[in-house]
Design a protein around this motif. Structure first.
Motif, PDB file in Angstrom:
ATOM      1  N   GLY A  96       0.811  -1.205   0.000  1.00  0.00           N
ATOM      2  CA  GLY A  96       0.000   0.000   0.000  1.00  0.00           C
ATOM      3  C   GLY A  96       0.850   1.263   0.000  1.00  0.00           C
ATOM      4  O   GLY A  96       0.595   2.202  -0.764  1.00  0.00           O
ATOM      5  N   LEU A  97       1.865   1.291   0.840  1.00  0.00           N
ATOM      6  CA  LEU A  97       2.726   2.471   0.928  1.00  0.00           C
ATOM      7  C   LEU A  97       3.569   2.634  -0.334  1.00  0.00           C
ATOM      8  O   LEU A  97       3.846   3.759  -0.763  1.00  0.00           O
ATOM      9  N   ALA A  98       3.979   1.521  -0.933  1.00  0.00           N
ATOM     10  CA  ALA A  98       4.743   1.598  -2.182  1.00  0.00           C
ATOM     11  C   ALA A  98       3.880   2.202  -3.295  1.00  0.00           C
ATOM     12  O   ALA A  98       4.350   3.052  -4.074  1.00  0.00           O
ATOM     13  N   ALA A  99       2.621   1.792  -3.361  1.00  0.00           N
ATOM     14  CA  ALA A  99       1.707   2.342  -4.363  1.00  0.00           C
ATOM     15  C   ALA A  99       1.498   3.834  -4.133  1.00  0.00           C
ATOM     16  O   ALA A  99       1.487   4.631  -5.089  1.00  0.00           O
ATOM     17  N   LEU A 100       1.346   4.233  -2.880  1.00  0.00           N
ATOM     18  CA  LEU A 100       1.196   5.654  -2.559  1.00  0.00           C
ATOM     19  C   LEU A 100       2.432   6.438  -2.980  1.00  0.00           C
ATOM     20  O   LEU A 100       2.336   7.552  -3.503  1.00  0.00           O
ATOM     21  N   GLY A 101       3.605   5.867  -2.734  1.00  0.00           N
ATOM     22  CA  GLY A 101       4.845   6.534  -3.116  1.00  0.00           C
ATOM     23  C   GLY A 101       4.944   6.745  -4.615  1.00  0.00           C
ATOM     24  O   GLY A 101       5.357   7.811  -5.078  1.00  0.00           O
ATOM     25  N   ILE A 102       4.537   5.737  -5.378  1.00  0.00           N
ATOM     26  CA  ILE A 102       4.569   5.839  -6.842  1.00  0.00           C
ATOM     27  C   ILE A 102       3.623   6.938  -7.316  1.00  0.00           C
ATOM     28  O   ILE A 102       3.973   7.748  -8.179  1.00  0.00           O
ATOM     29  N   ILE A 103       2.418   6.971  -6.740  1.00  0.00           N
ATOM     30  CA  ILE A 103       1.445   8.000  -7.108  1.00  0.00           C
ATOM     31  C   ILE A 103       1.977   9.387  -6.749  1.00  0.00           C
ATOM     32  O   ILE A 103       1.849  10.350  -7.528  1.00  0.00           O
ATOM     33  N   GLY A 104       2.588   9.510  -5.561  1.00  0.00           N
ATOM     34  CA  GLY A 104       3.136  10.796  -5.135  1.00  0.00           C
ATOM     35  C   GLY A 104       4.230  11.286  -6.069  1.00  0.00           C
ATOM     36  O   GLY A 104       4.256  12.468  -6.452  1.00  0.00           O
ATOM     37  N   LEU A 105       5.133  10.394  -6.453  1.00  0.00           N
ATOM     38  CA  LEU A 105       6.211  10.760  -7.367  1.00  0.00           C
ATOM     39  C   LEU A 105       5.668  11.129  -8.752  1.00  0.00           C
ATOM     40  O   LEU A 105       6.173  12.053  -9.398  1.00  0.00           O
ATOM     41  N   ALA A 106       4.651  10.412  -9.196  1.00  0.00           N
ATOM     42  CA  ALA A 106       4.056  10.694 -10.499  1.00  0.00           C
ATOM     43  C   ALA A 106       3.437  12.093 -10.507  1.00  0.00           C
ATOM     44  O   ALA A 106       3.607  12.856 -11.474  1.00  0.00           O
ATOM     45  N   TYR A 107       2.732  12.449  -9.434  1.00  0.00           N
ATOM     46  CA  TYR A 107       2.116  13.780  -9.392  1.00  0.00           C
ATOM     47  C   TYR A 107       3.178  14.868  -9.277  1.00  0.00           C
ATOM     48  O   TYR A 107       3.059  15.928  -9.903  1.00  0.00           O
ATOM     49  N   LEU A 108       4.231  14.621  -8.487  1.00  0.00           N
ATOM     50  CA  LEU A 108       5.326  15.583  -8.389  1.00  0.00           C
ATOM     51  C   LEU A 108       5.968  15.786  -9.759  1.00  0.00           C
ATOM     52  O   LEU A 108       6.279  16.930 -10.141  1.00  0.00           O
ATOM     53  N   GLY A 109       6.152  14.709 -10.497  1.00  0.00           N
ATOM     54  CA  GLY A 109       6.705  14.820 -11.844  1.00  0.00           C
ATOM     55  C   GLY A 109       5.819  15.648 -12.760  1.00  0.00           C
ATOM     56  O   GLY A 109       6.305  16.445 -13.570  1.00  0.00           O
ATOM     57  N   TRP A 110       4.503  15.485 -12.642  1.00  0.00           N
ATOM     58  CA  TRP A 110       3.534  16.247 -13.441  1.00  0.00           C
ATOM     59  C   TRP A 110       3.618  17.738 -13.106  1.00  0.00           C
ATOM     60  O   TRP A 110       3.631  18.590 -14.002  1.00  0.00           O
ATOM     61  N   VAL A 111       3.703  18.073 -11.815  1.00  0.00           N
ATOM     62  CA  VAL A 111       3.818  19.468 -11.388  1.00  0.00           C
ATOM     63  C   VAL A 111       5.115  20.086 -11.918  1.00  0.00           C
ATOM     64  O   VAL A 111       5.122  21.226 -12.414  1.00  0.00           O
ATOM     65  N   MET A 112       6.222  19.350 -11.827  1.00  0.00           N
ATOM     66  CA  MET A 112       7.507  19.854 -12.303  1.00  0.00           C
ATOM     67  C   MET A 112       7.497  20.024 -13.821  1.00  0.00           C
ATOM     68  O   MET A 112       8.066  20.990 -14.360  1.00  0.00           O
ATOM     69  N   PHE A 113       6.854  19.092 -14.520  1.00  0.00           N
ATOM     70  CA  PHE A 113       6.770  19.179 -15.983  1.00  0.00           C
ATOM     71  C   PHE A 113       6.054  20.460 -16.402  1.00  0.00           C
ATOM     72  O   PHE A 113       6.484  21.148 -17.340  1.00  0.00           O
ATOM     73  N   ILE A 114       4.950  20.772 -15.713  1.00  0.00           N
ATOM     74  CA  ILE A 114       4.198  21.989 -16.037  1.00  0.00           C
ATOM     75  C   ILE A 114       5.057  23.226 -15.809  1.00  0.00           C
ATOM     76  O   ILE A 114       5.074  24.159 -16.628  1.00  0.00           O
ATOM     77  N   TYR A 115       5.821  23.238 -14.709  1.00  0.00           N
ATOM     78  CA  TYR A 115       6.671  24.393 -14.426  1.00  0.00           C
ATOM     79  C   TYR A 115       7.759  24.542 -15.487  1.00  0.00           C
ATOM     80  O   TYR A 115       8.027  25.653 -15.972  1.00  0.00           O
ATOM     81  N   LEU A 116       8.379  23.443 -15.875  1.00  0.00           N
ATOM     82  CA  LEU A 116       9.438  23.499 -16.884  1.00  0.00           C
ATOM     83  C   LEU A 116       8.885  23.867 -18.256  1.00  0.00           C
ATOM     84  O   LEU A 116       9.582  24.471 -19.078  1.00  0.00           O
ATOM     85  N   ALA A 117       7.630  23.502 -18.512  1.00  0.00           N
ATOM     86  CA  ALA A 117       7.029  23.762 -19.824  1.00  0.00           C
ATOM     87  C   ALA A 117       6.598  25.220 -19.982  1.00  0.00           C
ATOM     88  O   ALA A 117       6.807  25.822 -21.044  1.00  0.00           O
ATOM     89  N   VAL A 118       5.990  25.789 -18.944  1.00  0.00           N
ATOM     90  CA  VAL A 118       5.430  27.142 -19.081  1.00  0.00           C
ATOM     91  C   VAL A 118       5.900  28.110 -17.994  1.00  0.00           C
ATOM     92  O   VAL A 118       5.493  29.271 -17.978  1.00  0.00           O
ATOM     93  N   GLY A 119       6.748  27.641 -17.066  1.00  0.00           N
ATOM     94  CA  GLY A 119       7.245  28.523 -16.018  1.00  0.00           C
ATOM     95  C   GLY A 119       6.183  28.922 -15.013  1.00  0.00           C
ATOM     96  O   GLY A 119       6.279  29.994 -14.401  1.00  0.00           O
ATOM     97  N   LEU A 120       5.177  28.076 -14.845  1.00  0.00           N
ATOM     98  CA  LEU A 120       4.067  28.388 -13.942  1.00  0.00           C
ATOM     99  C   LEU A 120       3.915  27.281 -12.910  1.00  0.00           C
ATOM    100  O   LEU A 120       3.775  26.109 -13.276  1.00  0.00           O
ATOM    101  N   TRP A 121       3.948  27.666 -11.634  1.00  0.00           N
ATOM    102  CA  TRP A 121       3.720  26.691 -10.572  1.00  0.00           C
ATOM    103  C   TRP A 121       2.237  26.431 -10.417  1.00  0.00           C
ATOM    104  O   TRP A 121       1.428  27.357 -10.443  1.00  0.00           O
ATOM    105  N   VAL A 122       1.885  25.175 -10.262  1.00  0.00           N
ATOM    106  CA  VAL A 122       0.471  24.810 -10.068  1.00  0.00           C
ATOM    107  C   VAL A 122      -0.074  25.460  -8.807  1.00  0.00           C
ATOM    108  O   VAL A 122      -1.207  25.960  -8.784  1.00  0.00           O
ATOM    109  N   TYR A 123       0.751  25.492  -7.756  1.00  0.00           N
ATOM    110  CA  TYR A 123       0.341  26.098  -6.487  1.00  0.00           C
ATOM    111  C   TYR A 123       1.291  27.250  -6.157  1.00  0.00           C
ATOM    112  O   TYR A 123       2.517  27.063  -6.170  1.00  0.00           O
TER     113      TYR A 123
END
Length: 218
Positions: free
Chosen positions: A152-179
């Motif tokens: 369960g915790l491993a799955a949560l970790g994977i989901i957390g890393l995936a969302y962090l990667g998505w947030v970073m991708f958006i910042y690198l793409a347009v220079g805009l932080w989601v939050y």
């Protein structure tokens, strides 16, 4: 009787989340506050992804409920329990808790006042408040089989890393932080925030497991 209550509860929850998501989608045609849906639309916000997650879970629950006793959806039931225990409950509780903690400290960091004219009050609570009692009601309504803690915790970790990667991708793409909060932090500060968030979501996972065991036994 309990079976009928369960079906009604799951259908109501599924319909509620479908209505909220449809209401949010309708907002894309309106005049938006600057940057709110720029690049990624609502898909960049954990709040919106959580609403989709809750709707998917309760949709699975409805389908599972409608199976007859002679043809039980054993596989579906296992996936339903996995989605609830590892995703729906911990992520849903995390969104509610973290949103209101940051909101109480400084709402500009998570929900600027400019959004008040865009999202009505009921929609804010639909996204950030009502999720919690619906999840607690689900705990009381039926037992859920939790996976081994490390899985369960491993799955949560994977989901957390995936969302962090998505947030970073958006910042690198347009220079805009989601939050907006992220723009105030250094690299070490963001890493600290990530690990803090993972600690909180881990605690919500363990809380769900403890509540499930408390109500229904091991």
């Amino acid at each position: 009787m309990i079976g009928k209550v369960r079906i009604v509860y799951h259908m109501t929850a599924f319909s509620w989340y479908a209505f909220v998501i449809k209401s949010m989608a309708a907002k894309e045609g309106e005049k938006l506050p600057p940057g709110i849906f720029e690049y990624g639309g609502p898909w960049k916000y954990l709040t919106f992804l959580n609403l989709l997650l809750q709707m998917v879970f309760f949709g699975m629950a409805v389908v599972n409920d409608l199976q007859t006793e002679k043809t039980p959806a054993t596989g579906l039931n296992k996936w339903k329990d996995f989605v609830f225990s590892v995703l729906a409950f911990p992520v849903g509780m995390f969104v509610v808790l973290l949103f209101w903690i940051i909101f109480a400290y400084d709402r500009q960091l998570v929900y600027p006042e400019s959004l008040d004219s865009f999202f009505p009050l009921w929609m804010n609570h639909a996204m950030h408040t009502i999720v919690m009692p619906i999840l607690l009601g689900e705990i009381l309504l039926e037992p859920h089989v939790y996976p081994k803690t490390r899985i369960g915790l491993a799955a949560l970790g994977i989901i957390g890393l995936a969302y962090l990667g998505w947030v970073m991708f958006i910042y690198l793409a347009v220079g805009l932080w989601v939050y907006p909060l992220l723009g105030l932090l250094s690299t070490s500060g963001m890493l600290g925030l990530f690990f803090f968030n993972m600690t909180v979501v881990t605690m919500t996972y363990l809380l769900g497991r403890a509540l499930n065991n408390c109500v229904w036994g091991e």
